[in-house]
Design a protein around this motif. Structure first.
Motif, mmCIF file in Angstrom:
data_model
loop_
_atom_site.group_PDB
_atom_site.id
_atom_site.type_symbol
_atom_site.label_atom_id
_atom_site.label_comp_id
_atom_site.label_asym_id
_atom_site.label_seq_id
_atom_site.Cartn_x
_atom_site.Cartn_y
_atom_site.Cartn_z
ATOM 1 N N TYR A 73 91.697 110.524 72.295
ATOM 2 C CA TYR A 73 90.899 109.338 71.648
ATOM 3 C C TYR A 73 90.654 109.371 69.885
ATOM 4 O O TYR A 73 90.776 108.569 69.437
ATOM 5 C CB TYR A 73 89.546 109.126 72.415
ATOM 6 C CG TYR A 73 88.840 107.943 71.645
ATOM 7 C CD1 TYR A 73 88.928 106.690 71.957
ATOM 8 C CD2 TYR A 73 87.946 108.133 70.420
ATOM 9 C CE1 TYR A 73 88.239 105.606 71.400
ATOM 10 C CE2 TYR A 73 87.384 107.021 69.832
ATOM 11 C CZ TYR A 73 87.447 105.835 70.271
ATOM 12 O OH TYR A 73 86.887 104.842 69.461
ATOM 13 N N ARG A 74 90.220 110.556 69.729
ATOM 14 C CA ARG A 74 90.151 111.092 68.510
ATOM 15 C C ARG A 74 91.422 110.977 67.635
ATOM 16 O O ARG A 74 91.303 110.547 66.302
ATOM 17 C CB ARG A 74 89.365 112.290 68.299
ATOM 18 C CG ARG A 74 87.759 112.282 68.521
ATOM 19 C CD ARG A 74 87.182 113.531 67.974
ATOM 20 N NE ARG A 74 87.695 114.636 68.450
ATOM 21 C CZ ARG A 74 87.799 115.518 69.420
ATOM 22 N NH1 ARG A 74 87.025 115.131 70.382
ATOM 23 N NH2 ARG A 74 88.390 116.676 69.315
ATOM 24 N N LYS A 75 92.613 111.523 68.217
ATOM 25 C CA LYS A 75 93.670 111.492 67.328
ATOM 26 C C LYS A 75 94.381 110.279 67.459
ATOM 27 O O LYS A 75 94.985 109.623 66.296
ATOM 28 C CB LYS A 75 94.646 112.549 67.904
ATOM 29 C CG LYS A 75 96.111 112.439 67.705
ATOM 30 C CD LYS A 75 96.869 113.436 68.401
ATOM 31 C CE LYS A 75 98.219 113.279 67.540
ATOM 32 N NZ LYS A 75 99.276 114.571 68.466
ATOM 33 N N SER A 126 83.411 115.976 74.935
ATOM 34 C CA SER A 126 84.217 115.290 73.895
ATOM 35 C C SER A 126 84.947 115.900 73.027
ATOM 36 O O SER A 126 86.318 115.323 72.524
ATOM 37 C CB SER A 126 83.162 114.298 73.203
ATOM 38 O OG SER A 126 82.348 114.891 72.554
ATOM 39 N N ALA A 167 90.573 106.296 67.267
ATOM 40 C CA ALA A 167 89.457 106.414 66.386
ATOM 41 C C ALA A 167 90.069 105.981 65.115
ATOM 42 O O ALA A 167 89.579 105.267 64.211
ATOM 43 C CB ALA A 167 88.866 107.768 66.293
ATOM 44 N N ARG A 169 89.655 103.470 61.434
ATOM 45 C CA ARG A 169 89.361 103.823 59.761
ATOM 46 C C ARG A 169 90.453 103.093 58.919
ATOM 47 O O ARG A 169 90.301 103.503 57.718
ATOM 48 C CB ARG A 169 89.598 105.561 60.048
ATOM 49 C CG ARG A 169 88.810 105.954 61.240
ATOM 50 C CD ARG A 169 87.251 105.829 60.806
ATOM 51 N NE ARG A 169 86.486 106.661 61.780
ATOM 52 C CZ ARG A 169 86.193 105.981 63.048
ATOM 53 N NH1 ARG A 169 86.083 104.734 63.034
ATOM 54 N NH2 ARG A 169 85.457 106.697 63.852
ATOM 55 N N ASP A 188 81.672 106.894 69.119
ATOM 56 C CA ASP A 188 82.456 106.505 68.013
ATOM 57 C C ASP A 188 81.706 105.379 67.286
ATOM 58 O O ASP A 188 81.882 104.161 67.813
ATOM 59 C CB ASP A 188 84.000 106.389 68.210
ATOM 60 C CG ASP A 188 84.707 106.078 67.103
ATOM 61 O OD1 ASP A 188 84.339 106.232 65.992
ATOM 62 O OD2 ASP A 188 85.761 105.160 67.169
ATOM 63 N N ARG A 236 87.176 111.441 77.162
ATOM 64 C CA ARG A 236 87.715 110.135 76.417
ATOM 65 C C ARG A 236 86.387 109.190 76.367
ATOM 66 O O ARG A 236 86.371 108.510 75.276
ATOM 67 C CB ARG A 236 88.865 109.523 77.240
ATOM 68 C CG ARG A 236 89.412 108.336 76.425
ATOM 69 C CD ARG A 236 90.838 107.829 76.916
ATOM 70 N NE ARG A 236 91.016 107.743 78.332
ATOM 71 C CZ ARG A 236 90.857 106.524 78.896
ATOM 72 N NH1 ARG A 236 90.469 105.469 78.371
ATOM 73 N NH2 ARG A 236 91.031 106.315 80.307
ATOM 74 N N GLY A 243 88.158 114.916 74.593
ATOM 75 C CA GLY A 243 88.292 113.533 73.826
ATOM 76 C C GLY A 243 89.197 113.641 72.875
ATOM 77 O O GLY A 243 89.237 112.848 71.993
ATOM 78 N N ARG A 244 90.141 114.655 72.630
ATOM 79 C CA ARG A 244 90.941 114.717 71.377
ATOM 80 C C ARG A 244 91.925 113.716 71.428
ATOM 81 O O ARG A 244 92.151 113.316 70.385
ATOM 82 C CB ARG A 244 91.746 116.124 71.557
ATOM 83 C CG ARG A 244 90.986 117.517 71.114
ATOM 84 C CD ARG A 244 91.338 118.475 71.253
ATOM 85 N NE ARG A 244 92.001 119.040 72.667
ATOM 86 C CZ ARG A 244 92.560 119.944 73.211
ATOM 87 N NH1 ARG A 244 92.712 121.020 72.196
ATOM 88 N NH2 ARG A 244 92.700 120.133 74.597
ATOM 89 N N ALA A 261 83.996 110.515 73.776
ATOM 90 C CA ALA A 261 84.419 110.293 72.200
ATOM 91 C C ALA A 261 84.577 108.915 71.916
ATOM 92 O O ALA A 261 84.191 108.348 70.914
ATOM 93 C CB ALA A 261 85.869 110.645 72.319
ATOM 94 N N TRP A 262 84.587 107.856 72.876
ATOM 95 C CA TRP A 262 84.672 106.525 72.529
ATOM 96 C C TRP A 262 83.351 105.797 72.437
ATOM 97 O O TRP A 262 83.058 105.319 71.425
ATOM 98 C CB TRP A 262 85.515 105.513 73.691
ATOM 99 C CG TRP A 262 85.315 104.092 73.799
ATOM 100 C CD1 TRP A 262 85.717 103.275 72.791
ATOM 101 C CD2 TRP A 262 84.511 103.459 74.856
ATOM 102 N NE1 TRP A 262 85.266 102.106 73.249
ATOM 103 C CE2 TRP A 262 84.388 102.119 74.411
ATOM 104 C CE3 TRP A 262 83.713 103.950 75.750
ATOM 105 C CZ2 TRP A 262 83.777 101.107 75.040
ATOM 106 C CZ3 TRP A 262 83.029 102.883 76.726
ATOM 107 C CH2 TRP A 262 83.124 101.606 76.151
#
Length: 205
Positions: free
Chosen positions: A195-197, A188, A200, A204, A165, A158, A192-193, A161-162
């Protein structure tokens, strides 16, 4: 790596200010999104500064940083903690109501947090980064780095991934200079999935 982490804090604070400044009153979905992103930011900031106090400061004192300077930095941490608590409460209120008044209060609270945090980060970088560079090959600083690396895969994934980003090329280079790119991709990518799901996409929207 430390400057890349600081850049991520600066980046998130500005993201919150921009999002709260244009918050559509009554949008409960957006309020929930921001609260989700806040939970990650809040956790990363607390973990980082607790780690500095417990791990970095003793190592830095061992290589010559004065106790007086570290006491100043801890006092700045205390000031940040108070501002963070106020912002945490304001974000919680926004999550509950999605109201215009609560959005304005959260915006003001994060503005204050940004002011005290950036002031601290600037001070720390000016005083401490030269020490990290000059003493990077000492046993104390190497041991500090190993201790910071002793986290669970879930937290590490996490975190990476953070911190990557929205990172600029020089910040990414600083990270991959510490963590080999293939290892970073695996950590990541797998851990880090969440965080990305969940986080992030907030930025966007």
């Amino acid at each position: 790596m430390n400057k890349a982490i600081h850049a991520a804090f600066r980046r998130d604070l500005q993201r919150f200010i921009d999002a709260l400044g244009t918050f559509p009153a009554g949008d409960t979905k957006r309020a929930e999104q921001l609260a989700t992103a806040w939970a990650n930011f809040d956790d990363q900031l607390v973990f980082h500064h607790e780690g500095e106090h417990e791990t970095a400061w003793p190592a830095l004192e061992a290589v010559g940083v004065s106790r007086d300077l570290l006491t100043q930095l801890d006092a700045e941490h205390d000031k940040m903690a108070a501002a963070l608590a106020a912002a945490r409460s304001a974000i919680g209120a926004l999550r509950s109501t999605a109201g215009a008044d609560e959005a304005a209060a959260a915006w003001a609270a994060v503005q204050e947090l940004q002011a005290v945090t950036v002031q601290h980060l600037d001070h720390e970088e000016a005083e401490i980064e030269p020490v990290y560079l000059a003493k990077k090959d000492t046993a104390e600083i190497k041991a500090m780095g190993r201790k910071f690396g002793q986290v669970s895969p879930a937290r590490g994934g996490r975190f990476f991934a953070w911190v990557t980003d929205g990172a600029k090329p020089d910040e990414l280079a600083a990270i991959t200079g510490t963590i080999p790119a293939p290892v970073l991709m695996i950590i990541s990518g797998v851990f880090g999935r969440g965080y990305r799901k969940n986080v992030a996409p907030v930025w966007r929207s």
